[in-house]
Design an enzyme around this catalytic site. Structure first.
Site: not given
Ligand code: FAD
Length: 292
Positions: A17, A49, A51, A108, A127, A148, A152, A215, A275
């Site tokens: 990544e 991507y 934030a 995000g 998401a 996670y 999360h 880190q 890196k």
């Molecule tokens: P979601 O799947 O929406 O989950 C977030 C929280 O909401 C969780 O607690 C979940 O249980 C809860 N939830 C989900 N759906 C519902 C619902 N319907 N009702 C109530 N609660 C719900 N961030 C960036 O800005 N750019 C990136 O490129 C990026 N890449 C990442 C790649 C990976 C592999 C990972 C693990 C994280 C990445 N992140 C990135 C960070 C990510 O955006 C954050 O962790 C963010 O807080 C959650 O994103 P998510 O897509 O998991 O959210």
């Protein structure tokens, strides 16, 4: 090539990544680092991507170059929570126009200060809404979602976290990539629980090589990961010696990856943090295991 196809390959491999630059001034150096990593010919590379989406152009520019100049399949990340529906639709059209078929669909992080805001009027809250939108926009997209192993940080409990993860997968995720973790047993237990809950898509474990002591705090704060005593001892012993810490951090990550392979996981995603030397060293540590 779609990630889902790559995941059918049953020999050990790595993906890497990279993250886009924050400013135009650092674009060339970040792009060069990404191209050096692409020369290692990993299984695929993902480009995060920024934030809020301010650096979305860089995500696509870098992802496109990795694919076109090095023939390495790419995944473009896309977040939705601080965007309007119109902006997200524009980004989806740009990804399609760039010929990228793999998209990591993310919520995000909630922008600072809005953690307790009323979200009812937001275009996106989770998401899952982006996954649905991507599926509707193009049924041939290969869509990834985040998961996670240690739940999360915003989740109240594991069962809710897994319930919402299943909803996200059912909406159209083809695969999941995990948050970093430092104890493989946490991943194995997570996999058992999600399989039991009926989540059957492939899961790509994400490993973060910690190569300097600074880190550690940042990574842990970001991910809320549990830090095993074995890892703490390593930081205590080598944290003040940059070269030793780098070597020890790479060895720890390599060890985690070998254990994952030994337990039947073939593709491991490395948070290589732009890196090339770290990515290259991990790959060379595995040279007899990864058959190119
Ligand atoms: P979601 O799947 O929406 O989950 C977030 C929280 O909401 C969780 O607690 C979940 O249980 C809860 N939830 C989900 N759906 C519902 C619902 N319907 N009702 C109530 N609660 C719900 N961030 C960036 O800005 N750019 C990136 O490129 C990026 N890449 C990442 C790649 C990976 C592999 C990972 C693990 C994280 C990445 N992140 C990135 C960070 C990510 O955006 C954050 O962790 C963010 O807080 C959650 O994103 P998510 O897509 O998991 O959210």
């Amino acid at each position: 090539m779609k990630i889902l196809e790559l995941l059918k390959n049953n020999s050990p491999n790595l993906s890497f990544e990279v993250f886009p630059p924050k400013t135009e001034a650092s674009f060339e150096s970040v792009k060069n680092a990404a191209m050096e990593i692409a020369k290692l010919r990993p299984s695929f590379m993902s480009v995060t991507y920024g934030a809020g989406g301010g650096t979305s152009k860089y995500t696509l520019d870098i992802a496109k170059d990795i694919k076109e100049l090095h023939g390495v399949p790419t995944v473009a990340h896309l977040t939705c929570v601080s965007s309007t529906r119109e902006t997200v639709r524009e980004r989806i059209a740009e990804i399609k126009a760039a010929g990228i078929t793999n998209i990591m669909a993310l919520r995000g992080d909630i922008p600072a200060g809005l953690e307790n805001a009323d979200r009812s009027s937001w275009d996106y809250r989770h998401a899952v809404e982006l996954v649905r939108e991507l599926r509707e926009a193009d049924s041939s997209f290969c869509i990834g979602g985040a998961c996670y192993p240690e739940i999360h940080p915003e989740s109240v409990n594991r069962s809710d976290d897994i319930k919402y993860l299943k909803e996200k997968v059912d909406a159209g995720c083809d695969f999941l990539t995990t948050q970093m973790f430092f104890d493989n047993n946490l991943l194995y237990s997570f996999l058992y629980k999600i399989r039991e809950a009926g989540i059957t898509v492939p899961v790509i474990p994400g490993i973060m090589p910690i190569t300097n002591a600074n880190q550690v705090d940042r990574a842990i704060k970001l991910s809320s990961s549990h830090v095993p005593q074995r890892f703490k001892s390593l930081v205590d012993k080598f944290g003040s010696d940059p070269e030793a810490m780098k070597q020890a951090g790479i060895a720890y990550a390599t060890d985690q990856i070998i254990d994952l392979y030994a337990n039947g996981i073939n593709l491991v995603h490395v948070y290589s943090m732009n890196k090339p030397d770290v990515a290259g060293k991990i790959q060379s540590n595995l040279s007899a295991i990864i058959k190119k």
